[in-house]
Design an enzyme around this catalytic site. Structure first.
Site, mmCIF file in Angstrom:
data_model
loop_
_atom_site.group_PDB
_atom_site.id
_atom_site.type_symbol
_atom_site.label_atom_id
_atom_site.label_comp_id
_atom_site.label_asym_id
_atom_site.label_seq_id
_atom_site.Cartn_x
_atom_site.Cartn_y
_atom_site.Cartn_z
ATOM 1 N N LYS A 34 42.537 -9.801 14.143
ATOM 2 C CA LYS A 34 42.441 -10.913 15.089
ATOM 3 C C LYS A 34 41.960 -12.192 14.415
ATOM 4 O O LYS A 34 42.413 -13.284 14.746
ATOM 5 C CB LYS A 34 41.524 -10.560 16.268
ATOM 6 C CG LYS A 34 40.158 -10.023 15.912
ATOM 7 C CD LYS A 34 39.443 -9.502 17.166
ATOM 8 C CE LYS A 34 38.141 -8.808 16.801
ATOM 9 N NZ LYS A 34 37.504 -8.173 17.988
ATOM 10 N N HIS A 48 -7.004 5.657 -0.732
ATOM 11 C CA HIS A 48 -6.199 5.332 -1.904
ATOM 12 C C HIS A 48 -5.056 6.334 -2.106
ATOM 13 O O HIS A 48 -4.842 6.846 -3.203
ATOM 14 C CB HIS A 48 -7.070 5.240 -3.155
ATOM 15 C CG HIS A 48 -8.119 4.179 -3.070
ATOM 16 N ND1 HIS A 48 -7.827 2.851 -2.807
ATOM 17 C CD2 HIS A 48 -9.467 4.247 -3.164
ATOM 18 C CE1 HIS A 48 -8.947 2.158 -2.769
ATOM 19 N NE2 HIS A 48 -9.963 2.977 -2.972
ATOM 20 N N GLU A 106 -10.488 1.919 8.591
ATOM 21 C CA GLU A 106 -9.485 0.860 8.510
ATOM 22 C C GLU A 106 -8.387 1.036 9.555
ATOM 23 O O GLU A 106 -8.061 0.116 10.303
ATOM 24 C CB GLU A 106 -8.840 0.844 7.110
ATOM 25 C CG GLU A 106 -9.742 0.345 6.010
ATOM 26 C CD GLU A 106 -9.730 -1.175 5.885
ATOM 27 O OE1 GLU A 106 -9.097 -1.844 6.728
ATOM 28 O OE2 GLU A 106 -10.364 -1.686 4.947
ATOM 29 N N ASN A 153 -2.669 15.666 -11.394
ATOM 30 C CA ASN A 153 -2.803 17.108 -11.180
ATOM 31 C C ASN A 153 -3.682 17.342 -9.947
ATOM 32 O O ASN A 153 -4.731 16.741 -9.821
ATOM 33 C CB ASN A 153 -3.449 17.769 -12.397
ATOM 34 C CG ASN A 153 -2.509 17.855 -13.581
ATOM 35 O OD1 ASN A 153 -1.380 18.284 -13.435
ATOM 36 N ND2 ASN A 153 -2.990 17.454 -14.753
#
Length: 529
Positions: free
Chosen positions: A69, A281, A333, A423
Protein backbone atom coordinates in the site's frame (compact mmCIF):
# COMPACT_ATOMS: atom_id res chain seq x y z
CA UNK A 1 20.76 23.05 5.26
CA UNK A 2 17.81 24.81 6.84
CA UNK A 3 17.22 24.79 10.57
CA UNK A 4 13.46 25.17 10.50
CA UNK A 5 11.13 23.07 8.36
CA UNK A 6 7.39 23.67 7.92
CA UNK A 7 4.74 21.01 8.49
CA UNK A 8 2.13 21.25 5.76
CA UNK A 9 1.35 17.59 5.12
CA UNK A 10 1.41 14.46 7.27
CA UNK A 11 1.11 10.76 6.50
CA UNK A 12 -0.39 8.80 9.39
CA UNK A 13 -0.45 4.98 9.42
CA UNK A 14 -0.52 3.46 12.88
CA UNK A 15 -1.23 0.12 14.49
CA UNK A 16 -1.49 1.60 18.01
CA UNK A 17 -4.20 4.24 17.77
CA UNK A 18 -3.70 5.59 21.29
CA UNK A 19 -4.15 9.36 21.16
CA UNK A 20 -4.41 9.30 17.35
CA UNK A 21 -7.63 11.26 16.92
CA UNK A 22 -6.62 14.00 19.36
CA UNK A 23 -3.20 14.32 17.72
CA UNK A 24 -4.58 14.41 14.16
CA UNK A 25 -7.23 16.91 15.20
CA UNK A 26 -4.54 19.21 16.57
CA UNK A 27 -2.51 18.85 13.35
CA UNK A 28 -5.58 19.61 11.28
CA UNK A 29 -6.27 22.69 13.34
CA UNK A 30 -2.77 23.91 12.48
CA UNK A 31 -3.53 23.53 8.77
CA UNK A 32 -1.70 20.26 8.19
CA UNK A 33 -3.07 18.15 5.32
CA UNK A 34 -3.70 14.54 6.42
CA UNK A 35 -2.90 11.45 4.35
CA UNK A 36 -3.58 7.98 5.69
CA UNK A 37 -4.18 4.29 5.04
CA UNK A 38 -6.69 1.60 5.93
CA UNK A 39 -7.88 1.49 9.51
CA UNK A 40 -6.09 4.70 10.42
CA UNK A 41 -7.93 6.63 7.69
CA UNK A 42 -11.23 5.14 8.85
CA UNK A 43 -10.60 6.15 12.46
CA UNK A 44 -9.84 9.70 11.40
CA UNK A 45 -12.88 9.96 9.13
CA UNK A 46 -15.10 8.56 11.86
CA UNK A 47 -13.84 11.45 14.00
CA UNK A 48 -14.96 13.90 11.33
CA UNK A 49 -11.52 14.72 9.92
CA UNK A 50 -10.81 15.18 6.22
CA UNK A 51 -8.32 12.57 5.07
CA UNK A 52 -6.77 11.70 1.70
CA UNK A 53 -6.19 7.99 1.10
CA UNK A 54 -2.67 7.02 0.10
CA UNK A 55 -4.29 4.99 -2.68
CA UNK A 56 -5.47 8.28 -4.21
CA UNK A 57 -1.89 9.57 -4.14
CA UNK A 58 -0.28 6.45 -5.60
CA UNK A 59 -3.03 5.55 -8.06
CA UNK A 60 -2.90 1.99 -6.76
CA UNK A 61 -5.32 0.37 -4.33
CA UNK A 62 -4.17 -1.46 -1.23
CA UNK A 63 -3.59 -5.05 -2.32
CA UNK A 64 -2.38 -8.48 -1.21
CA UNK A 65 -4.21 -8.26 2.12
CA UNK A 66 -2.63 -4.89 2.83
CA UNK A 67 0.93 -6.09 2.23
CA UNK A 68 1.30 -3.51 -0.54
CA UNK A 69 0.00 0.00 0.00
CA UNK A 70 2.79 2.50 0.76
CA UNK A 71 5.66 0.95 -1.22
CA UNK A 72 5.44 3.47 -4.06
CA UNK A 73 7.60 6.31 -5.49
CA UNK A 74 4.91 8.91 -4.76
CA UNK A 75 5.18 8.00 -1.07
CA UNK A 76 8.91 7.45 -0.76
CA UNK A 77 9.69 10.31 -3.14
CA UNK A 78 7.61 12.60 -0.96
CA UNK A 79 9.60 11.49 2.09
CA UNK A 80 13.09 11.37 0.57
CA UNK A 81 13.16 14.41 -1.72
CA UNK A 82 15.66 17.11 -0.77
CA UNK A 83 13.74 20.35 -0.84
CA UNK A 84 16.85 22.39 -1.66
CA UNK A 85 17.97 20.18 -4.57
CA UNK A 86 16.80 21.41 -7.98
CA UNK A 87 17.04 17.95 -9.56
CA UNK A 88 14.89 16.47 -6.80
CA UNK A 89 12.33 19.24 -7.17
CA UNK A 90 12.22 18.75 -10.92
CA UNK A 91 11.70 15.00 -10.48
CA UNK A 92 8.86 15.66 -8.03
CA UNK A 93 7.15 18.00 -10.47
CA UNK A 94 7.63 15.64 -13.42
CA UNK A 95 6.17 12.65 -11.62
CA UNK A 96 3.46 14.34 -9.61
CA UNK A 97 5.10 13.78 -6.24
CA UNK A 98 4.01 15.98 -3.36
CA UNK A 99 6.27 16.49 -0.34
CA UNK A 100 5.40 14.75 2.93
CA UNK A 101 6.66 16.81 5.87
CA UNK A 102 5.62 14.56 8.73
CA UNK A 103 5.46 10.76 8.97
CA UNK A 104 3.56 9.20 11.86
CA UNK A 105 3.95 5.42 11.92
CA UNK A 106 3.97 2.75 14.59
CA UNK A 107 4.51 -0.80 13.49
CA UNK A 108 2.47 -3.98 13.38
CA UNK A 109 2.44 -5.45 16.91
CA UNK A 110 4.98 -8.19 16.20
CA UNK A 111 6.40 -8.35 19.75
CA UNK A 112 2.93 -8.54 21.30
CA UNK A 113 1.92 -11.25 18.83
CA UNK A 114 4.92 -13.38 19.79
CA UNK A 115 4.35 -12.75 23.50
CA UNK A 116 0.75 -13.95 23.11
CA UNK A 117 2.04 -17.31 21.86
CA UNK A 118 0.77 -16.99 18.28
CA UNK A 119 1.72 -19.63 15.73
CA UNK A 120 4.50 -19.19 13.19
CA UNK A 121 2.33 -18.03 10.28
CA UNK A 122 0.50 -15.46 12.41
CA UNK A 123 3.82 -14.05 13.62
CA UNK A 124 5.05 -13.80 10.02
CA UNK A 125 1.93 -11.84 9.02
CA UNK A 126 2.67 -9.39 11.83
CA UNK A 127 6.07 -8.45 10.42
CA UNK A 128 5.69 -4.90 9.12
CA UNK A 129 7.40 -4.06 5.82
CA UNK A 130 6.02 -0.76 4.58
CA UNK A 131 6.21 0.86 8.01
CA UNK A 132 9.96 0.35 8.59
CA UNK A 133 10.68 1.37 4.98
CA UNK A 134 8.85 4.66 5.41
CA UNK A 135 10.35 5.28 8.86
CA UNK A 136 13.88 4.80 7.57
CA UNK A 137 13.23 7.05 4.58
CA UNK A 138 11.77 9.86 6.69
CA UNK A 139 14.51 9.55 9.31
CA UNK A 140 17.22 9.69 6.66
CA UNK A 141 15.72 12.91 5.33
CA UNK A 142 15.37 14.52 8.74
CA UNK A 143 16.88 17.69 7.35
CA UNK A 144 13.36 18.33 6.07
CA UNK A 145 11.06 15.63 7.46
CA UNK A 146 9.83 14.91 10.98
CA UNK A 147 9.13 11.29 11.90
CA UNK A 148 7.17 10.08 14.93
CA UNK A 149 7.09 6.41 15.89
CA UNK A 150 5.76 6.58 19.48
CA UNK A 151 2.44 8.04 20.62
CA UNK A 152 4.32 9.43 23.62
CA UNK A 153 6.00 11.90 21.22
CA UNK A 154 2.72 13.40 19.97
CA UNK A 155 2.62 16.10 22.63
CA UNK A 156 6.29 16.96 22.10
CA UNK A 157 5.73 17.50 18.38
CA UNK A 158 2.67 19.66 18.96
CA UNK A 159 4.59 21.70 21.54
CA UNK A 160 7.44 22.16 19.07
CA UNK A 161 5.04 23.35 16.37
CA UNK A 162 3.46 25.76 18.83
CA UNK A 163 6.83 27.17 19.83
CA UNK A 164 8.10 27.40 16.24
CA UNK A 165 5.00 28.81 14.51
CA UNK A 166 4.05 25.54 12.82
CA UNK A 167 7.63 24.47 12.06
CA UNK A 168 10.23 22.22 13.68
CA UNK A 169 13.91 22.79 14.39
CA UNK A 170 16.71 20.65 13.02
CA UNK A 171 17.82 19.46 16.47
CA UNK A 172 14.26 18.35 17.23
CA UNK A 173 14.06 16.42 13.95
CA UNK A 174 17.43 14.82 14.67
CA UNK A 175 16.13 13.50 17.99
CA UNK A 176 13.02 12.12 16.32
CA UNK A 177 15.17 10.43 13.68
CA UNK A 178 17.38 8.78 16.30
CA UNK A 179 14.30 7.44 18.09
CA UNK A 180 12.94 6.20 14.77
CA UNK A 181 16.07 4.25 13.86
CA UNK A 182 16.25 2.79 17.36
CA UNK A 183 12.66 1.59 16.95
CA UNK A 184 13.26 -0.12 13.61
CA UNK A 185 16.47 -1.65 15.00
CA UNK A 186 14.59 -3.01 18.01
CA UNK A 187 11.82 -4.31 15.76
CA UNK A 188 14.26 -6.14 13.51
CA UNK A 189 16.06 -7.47 16.58
CA UNK A 190 12.78 -8.92 17.87
CA UNK A 191 12.05 -10.55 14.51
CA UNK A 192 15.53 -12.02 14.10
CA UNK A 193 15.64 -13.34 17.68
CA UNK A 194 12.21 -14.91 17.27
CA UNK A 195 13.24 -16.57 14.01
CA UNK A 196 16.43 -17.90 15.60
CA UNK A 197 14.34 -19.45 18.39
CA UNK A 198 11.84 -20.85 15.89
CA UNK A 199 14.69 -22.47 13.96
CA UNK A 200 16.38 -23.78 17.10
CA UNK A 201 19.46 -21.65 16.42
CA UNK A 202 21.28 -21.23 19.73
CA UNK A 203 24.17 -19.30 18.16
CA UNK A 204 22.99 -17.50 15.00
CA UNK A 205 25.75 -15.94 12.90
CA UNK A 206 24.39 -12.46 13.61
CA UNK A 207 22.51 -11.45 16.74
CA UNK A 208 20.79 -8.18 17.56
CA UNK A 209 20.08 -6.68 20.99
CA UNK A 210 17.52 -3.99 21.79
CA UNK A 211 15.84 -2.29 24.71
CA UNK A 212 13.54 0.56 25.67
CA UNK A 213 14.63 3.24 28.11
CA UNK A 214 12.82 2.80 31.40
CA UNK A 215 14.84 5.15 33.56
CA UNK A 216 17.83 7.46 33.37
CA UNK A 217 19.79 6.64 36.50
CA UNK A 218 21.55 9.13 38.75
CA UNK A 219 24.79 7.26 38.12
CA UNK A 220 26.13 3.75 37.62
CA UNK A 221 28.02 1.58 40.08
CA UNK A 222 29.92 4.71 41.10
CA UNK A 223 29.04 8.42 40.94
CA UNK A 224 31.46 9.12 38.09
CA UNK A 225 29.71 6.58 35.80
CA UNK A 226 26.68 7.56 33.71
CA UNK A 227 23.96 4.89 33.54
CA UNK A 228 20.44 4.08 32.36
CA UNK A 229 17.98 1.21 32.75
CA UNK A 230 16.43 -0.40 29.67
CA UNK A 231 13.66 -2.97 29.48
CA UNK A 232 13.41 -5.74 26.90
CA UNK A 233 9.62 -5.90 26.64
CA UNK A 234 9.35 -9.10 28.67
CA UNK A 235 6.38 -9.59 30.99
CA UNK A 236 8.49 -11.66 33.41
CA UNK A 237 7.68 -10.58 37.00
CA UNK A 238 10.67 -8.82 38.50
CA UNK A 239 12.34 -5.49 39.07
CA UNK A 240 11.75 -4.31 35.48
CA UNK A 241 7.98 -4.88 35.63
CA UNK A 242 7.41 -4.13 39.32
CA UNK A 243 5.30 -1.30 40.69
CA UNK A 244 7.21 1.01 43.02
CA UNK A 245 4.95 2.23 45.82
CA UNK A 246 7.31 4.55 47.68
CA UNK A 247 10.86 5.72 48.13
CA UNK A 248 13.28 7.54 45.84
CA UNK A 249 14.29 6.23 42.44
CA UNK A 250 16.15 2.95 42.29
CA UNK A 251 19.86 3.23 41.64
CA UNK A 252 21.97 1.08 39.33
CA UNK A 253 23.13 -1.05 42.26
CA UNK A 254 19.59 -1.23 43.70
CA UNK A 255 18.27 -2.64 40.43
CA UNK A 256 21.08 -5.15 40.10
CA UNK A 257 20.77 -6.36 43.71
CA UNK A 258 16.96 -6.41 43.68
CA UNK A 259 16.99 -8.59 40.59
CA UNK A 260 19.42 -10.98 42.28
CA UNK A 261 17.24 -11.15 45.40
CA UNK A 262 13.97 -11.79 43.59
CA UNK A 263 15.44 -14.42 41.27
CA UNK A 264 16.79 -16.24 44.34
CA UNK A 265 13.60 -16.18 46.40
CA UNK A 266 11.67 -17.43 43.35
CA UNK A 267 13.53 -20.73 43.78
CA UNK A 268 11.20 -21.43 46.68
CA UNK A 269 7.62 -22.32 45.76
CA UNK A 270 5.24 -20.16 47.83
CA UNK A 271 2.84 -23.13 47.95
CA UNK A 272 5.48 -24.92 50.03
CA UNK A 273 5.75 -22.10 52.55
CA UNK A 274 7.15 -18.62 53.12
CA UNK A 275 10.73 -17.81 52.14
CA UNK A 276 12.97 -14.77 52.38
CA UNK A 277 16.25 -13.79 50.74
CA UNK A 278 18.44 -10.88 51.87
CA UNK A 279 20.99 -9.65 49.35
CA UNK A 280 24.03 -7.42 49.75
CA UNK A 281 26.22 -6.57 46.77
CA UNK A 282 24.51 -9.20 44.59
CA UNK A 283 25.24 -12.02 47.07
CA UNK A 284 22.84 -13.49 49.63
CA UNK A 285 23.72 -12.80 53.24
CA UNK A 286 20.71 -14.76 54.48
CA UNK A 287 18.07 -17.09 53.02
CA UNK A 288 15.45 -18.99 54.99
CA UNK A 289 12.08 -20.65 55.10
CA UNK A 290 9.71 -20.25 58.02
CA UNK A 291 6.26 -21.11 59.33
CA UNK A 292 5.34 -17.47 58.67
CA UNK A 293 6.84 -14.81 56.44
CA UNK A 294 8.01 -12.91 59.52
CA UNK A 295 9.76 -16.03 60.80
CA UNK A 296 11.40 -16.61 57.41
CA UNK A 297 12.71 -13.04 57.48
CA UNK A 298 13.96 -13.37 61.04
CA UNK A 299 15.82 -16.60 60.32
CA UNK A 300 17.38 -15.11 57.16
CA UNK A 301 18.38 -12.02 59.15
CA UNK A 302 20.07 -14.15 61.82
CA UNK A 303 22.50 -15.57 59.26
CA UNK A 304 24.39 -12.27 59.04
CA UNK A 305 22.78 -9.34 60.82
CA UNK A 306 25.67 -7.00 60.07
CA UNK A 307 25.57 -7.46 56.31
CA UNK A 308 21.76 -7.30 56.24
CA UNK A 309 21.88 -3.62 57.22
CA UNK A 310 21.12 -1.57 54.09
CA UNK A 311 20.36 -4.71 52.12
CA UNK A 312 17.69 -5.85 49.67
CA UNK A 313 14.89 -8.11 50.94
CA UNK A 314 12.89 -10.40 48.66
CA UNK A 315 9.90 -12.45 49.78
CA UNK A 316 8.01 -15.17 47.94
CA UNK A 317 4.57 -14.35 49.38
CA UNK A 318 2.54 -11.15 49.91
CA UNK A 319 3.94 -9.11 52.80
CA UNK A 320 1.81 -8.80 55.92
CA UNK A 321 1.95 -6.40 58.87
CA UNK A 322 4.13 -8.49 61.22
CA UNK A 323 6.72 -9.03 58.49
CA UNK A 324 6.77 -5.33 57.65
CA UNK A 325 7.22 -4.50 61.36
CA UNK A 326 10.21 -6.83 61.59
CA UNK A 327 11.81 -5.52 58.39
CA UNK A 328 11.55 -1.87 59.47
CA UNK A 329 13.50 -2.45 62.67
CA UNK A 330 16.69 -1.81 60.67
CA UNK A 331 17.48 0.26 57.57
CA UNK A 332 16.62 -1.56 54.36
CA UNK A 333 17.14 -0.21 50.83
CA UNK A 334 14.52 -2.19 48.90
CA UNK A 335 11.77 -4.70 49.66
CA UNK A 336 10.33 -6.71 46.75
CA UNK A 337 7.47 -9.21 46.91
CA UNK A 338 4.48 -10.37 44.87
CA UNK A 339 2.18 -8.08 46.88
CA UNK A 340 1.75 -6.26 50.22
CA UNK A 341 -1.39 -5.98 52.35
CA UNK A 342 -2.77 -2.71 53.73
CA UNK A 343 -1.11 -3.18 57.12
CA UNK A 344 2.30 -3.67 55.53
CA UNK A 345 1.82 -0.67 53.23
CA UNK A 346 0.93 1.51 56.20
CA UNK A 347 4.00 0.41 58.15
CA UNK A 348 6.36 0.86 55.22
CA UNK A 349 4.93 4.31 54.45
CA UNK A 350 6.55 5.59 57.65
CA UNK A 351 9.97 4.71 56.23
CA UNK A 352 10.26 7.27 53.43
CA UNK A 353 13.65 6.08 52.20
CA UNK A 354 12.59 2.45 51.86
CA UNK A 355 11.61 1.44 48.32
CA UNK A 356 8.71 -1.01 48.18
CA UNK A 357 8.19 -2.97 44.96
CA UNK A 358 5.38 -5.40 44.16
CA UNK A 359 5.40 -7.64 41.12
CA UNK A 360 2.08 -9.50 41.04
CA UNK A 361 3.85 -12.86 40.97
CA UNK A 362 7.13 -14.74 40.87
CA UNK A 363 9.21 -15.41 37.76
CA UNK A 364 9.03 -18.92 36.34
CA UNK A 365 12.60 -20.15 36.71
CA UNK A 366 11.99 -23.14 34.45
CA UNK A 367 11.42 -20.97 31.36
CA UNK A 368 14.42 -20.86 29.05
CA UNK A 369 15.99 -17.42 28.60
CA UNK A 370 19.38 -15.97 27.79
CA UNK A 371 21.81 -13.72 29.60
CA UNK A 372 24.19 -11.20 28.03
CA UNK A 373 27.48 -9.78 29.21
CA UNK A 374 29.60 -7.31 27.35
CA UNK A 375 33.32 -7.86 26.99
CA UNK A 376 35.84 -5.75 25.09
CA UNK A 377 34.96 -6.11 21.43
CA UNK A 378 31.99 -8.39 21.86
CA UNK A 379 29.17 -9.92 23.81
CA UNK A 380 28.93 -13.19 25.73
CA UNK A 381 25.55 -14.89 25.35
CA UNK A 382 24.47 -17.96 27.26
CA UNK A 383 21.37 -19.81 28.40
CA UNK A 384 20.13 -18.67 31.80
CA UNK A 385 20.99 -21.18 34.53
CA UNK A 386 17.66 -22.94 35.03
CA UNK A 387 19.31 -26.18 36.09
CA UNK A 388 17.56 -27.95 38.96
CA UNK A 389 17.98 -31.26 40.73
CA UNK A 390 15.69 -33.50 42.75
CA UNK A 391 16.39 -36.23 45.25
CA UNK A 392 16.38 -38.77 42.45
CA UNK A 393 19.29 -36.94 40.79
CA UNK A 394 21.55 -37.25 43.83
CA UNK A 395 24.29 -39.87 44.00
CA UNK A 396 25.38 -40.93 47.49
CA UNK A 397 29.15 -41.44 47.36
CA UNK A 398 30.00 -41.93 51.05
CA UNK A 399 29.51 -44.87 53.38
CA UNK A 400 26.87 -42.92 55.25
CA UNK A 401 23.80 -41.70 53.40
CA UNK A 402 22.24 -38.39 54.47
CA UNK A 403 19.21 -38.47 56.76
CA UNK A 404 15.86 -37.09 55.62
CA UNK A 405 16.49 -33.85 57.48
CA UNK A 406 19.96 -33.54 55.95
CA UNK A 407 18.56 -34.23 52.47
CA UNK A 408 16.02 -31.43 52.83
CA UNK A 409 18.73 -29.00 53.91
CA UNK A 410 21.10 -30.16 51.17
CA UNK A 411 18.51 -29.44 48.49
CA UNK A 412 17.79 -26.06 50.09
CA UNK A 413 21.50 -25.23 50.14
CA UNK A 414 21.87 -26.26 46.50
CA UNK A 415 19.15 -23.80 45.44
CA UNK A 416 20.98 -21.01 47.23
CA UNK A 417 24.37 -22.02 45.81
CA UNK A 418 23.14 -21.23 42.30
CA UNK A 419 22.81 -17.57 43.30
CA UNK A 420 26.10 -17.07 45.16
CA UNK A 421 29.18 -15.81 43.33
CA UNK A 422 31.86 -18.46 42.81
CA UNK A 423 33.65 -19.86 44.67
CA UNK A 424 30.50 -20.42 46.71
CA UNK A 425 30.10 -22.26 50.01
CA UNK A 426 26.77 -22.28 51.86
CA UNK A 427 26.09 -23.72 55.32
CA UNK A 428 22.40 -24.51 55.96
CA UNK A 429 20.58 -25.77 59.05
CA UNK A 430 16.85 -26.44 59.41
CA UNK A 431 15.91 -24.57 56.22
CA UNK A 432 18.02 -21.47 56.79
CA UNK A 433 21.48 -20.37 55.77
CA UNK A 434 23.83 -20.06 58.73
CA UNK A 435 27.00 -19.15 56.83
CA UNK A 436 27.74 -17.90 53.31
CA UNK A 437 31.16 -17.66 51.69
CA UNK A 438 31.14 -15.94 48.29
CA UNK A 439 33.40 -14.82 45.49
CA UNK A 440 36.73 -16.05 46.82
CA UNK A 441 39.61 -17.18 44.63
CA UNK A 442 40.02 -20.31 46.77
CA UNK A 443 37.19 -22.64 47.70
CA UNK A 444 38.76 -23.36 51.07
CA UNK A 445 38.81 -19.61 51.79
CA UNK A 446 35.06 -19.44 51.09
CA UNK A 447 34.57 -22.35 53.47
CA UNK A 448 36.56 -20.62 56.21
CA UNK A 449 34.90 -17.21 55.70
CA UNK A 450 31.41 -18.71 55.91
CA UNK A 451 32.33 -20.57 59.10
CA UNK A 452 33.96 -17.47 60.59
CA UNK A 453 30.86 -15.37 59.92
CA UNK A 454 28.77 -18.04 61.63
CA UNK A 455 31.09 -17.90 64.62
CA UNK A 456 30.75 -14.10 64.76
CA UNK A 457 26.95 -14.37 64.67
CA UNK A 458 26.97 -16.95 67.47
CA UNK A 459 28.98 -14.60 69.67
CA UNK A 460 26.70 -11.65 68.82
CA UNK A 461 23.60 -13.69 69.63
CA UNK A 462 25.06 -15.16 72.81
CA UNK A 463 24.93 -18.74 71.55
CA UNK A 464 27.09 -21.47 73.03
CA UNK A 465 28.15 -22.66 69.57
CA UNK A 466 27.78 -21.43 65.97
CA UNK A 467 24.81 -22.71 63.99
CA UNK A 468 27.20 -24.47 61.63
CA UNK A 469 27.25 -27.23 64.26
CA UNK A 470 24.96 -29.88 62.77
CA UNK A 471 24.60 -28.02 59.47
CA UNK A 472 25.00 -29.17 55.88
CA UNK A 473 27.21 -27.59 53.22
CA UNK A 474 26.71 -26.90 49.51
CA UNK A 475 29.60 -26.17 47.16
CA UNK A 476 28.71 -24.73 43.74
CA UNK A 477 31.55 -26.70 42.10
CA UNK A 478 33.62 -29.72 43.11
CA UNK A 479 36.18 -29.68 45.90
CA UNK A 480 39.53 -29.91 44.08
CA UNK A 481 41.18 -31.02 47.32
CA UNK A 482 39.98 -32.42 50.61
CA UNK A 483 41.02 -29.32 52.58
CA UNK A 484 37.77 -27.43 51.96
CA UNK A 485 35.69 -30.41 53.04
CA UNK A 486 37.82 -30.90 56.14
CA UNK A 487 37.34 -27.23 57.05
CA UNK A 488 33.56 -27.66 56.73
CA UNK A 489 33.68 -30.72 58.96
CA UNK A 490 35.70 -28.80 61.56
CA UNK A 491 32.98 -26.13 61.51
CA UNK A 492 30.46 -28.81 62.47
CA UNK A 493 28.93 -29.77 59.10
CA UNK A 494 27.52 -33.28 58.86
CA UNK A 495 26.65 -33.56 55.15
CA UNK A 496 27.93 -32.16 51.86
CA UNK A 497 26.37 -31.57 48.44
CA UNK A 498 28.65 -30.89 45.50
CA UNK A 499 28.82 -31.62 41.76
CA UNK A 500 31.69 -34.11 41.88
CA UNK A 501 33.98 -34.64 38.92
CA UNK A 502 37.36 -33.73 40.41
CA UNK A 503 40.47 -35.74 39.63
CA UNK A 504 40.73 -36.16 43.42
CA UNK A 505 37.13 -37.24 44.09
CA UNK A 506 38.39 -40.44 45.70
CA UNK A 507 40.56 -38.44 48.10
CA UNK A 508 37.66 -36.11 48.98
CA UNK A 509 35.26 -39.05 49.48
CA UNK A 510 37.80 -40.78 51.73
CA UNK A 511 38.13 -37.60 53.82
CA UNK A 512 34.34 -37.41 54.14
CA UNK A 513 34.14 -41.02 55.27
CA UNK A 514 36.91 -40.48 57.81
CA UNK A 515 35.01 -37.48 59.22
CA UNK A 516 31.72 -39.42 59.29
CA UNK A 517 30.10 -37.09 56.76
CA UNK A 518 27.41 -37.96 54.28
CA UNK A 519 28.11 -36.64 50.79
CA UNK A 520 26.09 -36.55 47.59
CA UNK A 521 27.10 -35.64 44.05
CA UNK A 522 24.75 -33.71 41.77
CA UNK A 523 26.57 -34.06 38.46
CA UNK A 524 25.74 -30.36 37.90
CA UNK A 525 27.67 -27.26 38.86
CA UNK A 526 26.49 -23.67 39.36
CA UNK A 527 29.39 -21.33 38.58
CA UNK A 528 28.24 -17.71 38.86
CA UNK A 529 30.79 -15.10 37.87
Amino acid sequence: MTDRAPLRSALLSVSDKTGLVEFATALNAKGVKLLSTGGTAKALRDAGLEVTDVAEVTGFPEMMDGRVKTLHPRVHGGLLALRDNDAHLEAMESHGIDPIDLLVVNLYPFEATVAAGADYDTCIENIDIGGPAMIRAAAKNHVFVSVVVDPQDYDALLAEMEAQDGETTYVFRQKLAQTAYARTAAYDAAVSSWMADALGETAPRRRAFAGTLAQTLRYGENPHQAAAFYTDGSSRPGVATARQHQGKELSYNNINDTDAAFELVAEFDPAEGPACAIIKHANPCGVARGATLAEAYGRAFDCDRTSAFGGIIALNQPIDGPTAEAITEIFTEVVIAPAADDAAMSIFSKKKNLRLLTTGGLPDLTVAAQTYRQVAGGMLVQDKDIGRISRDDLKVVTKRAPSEAELADLLFAWKVAKHVKSNAIIYVKDGATVGVGAGQMSRVDSTRIAARKAQDMAEAMGLDAPLTQGSVVASDAFFPFADGLITAAEAGATAIIQPGGSMRDDEVIAAADEAGLAMVFTGMRHFRH
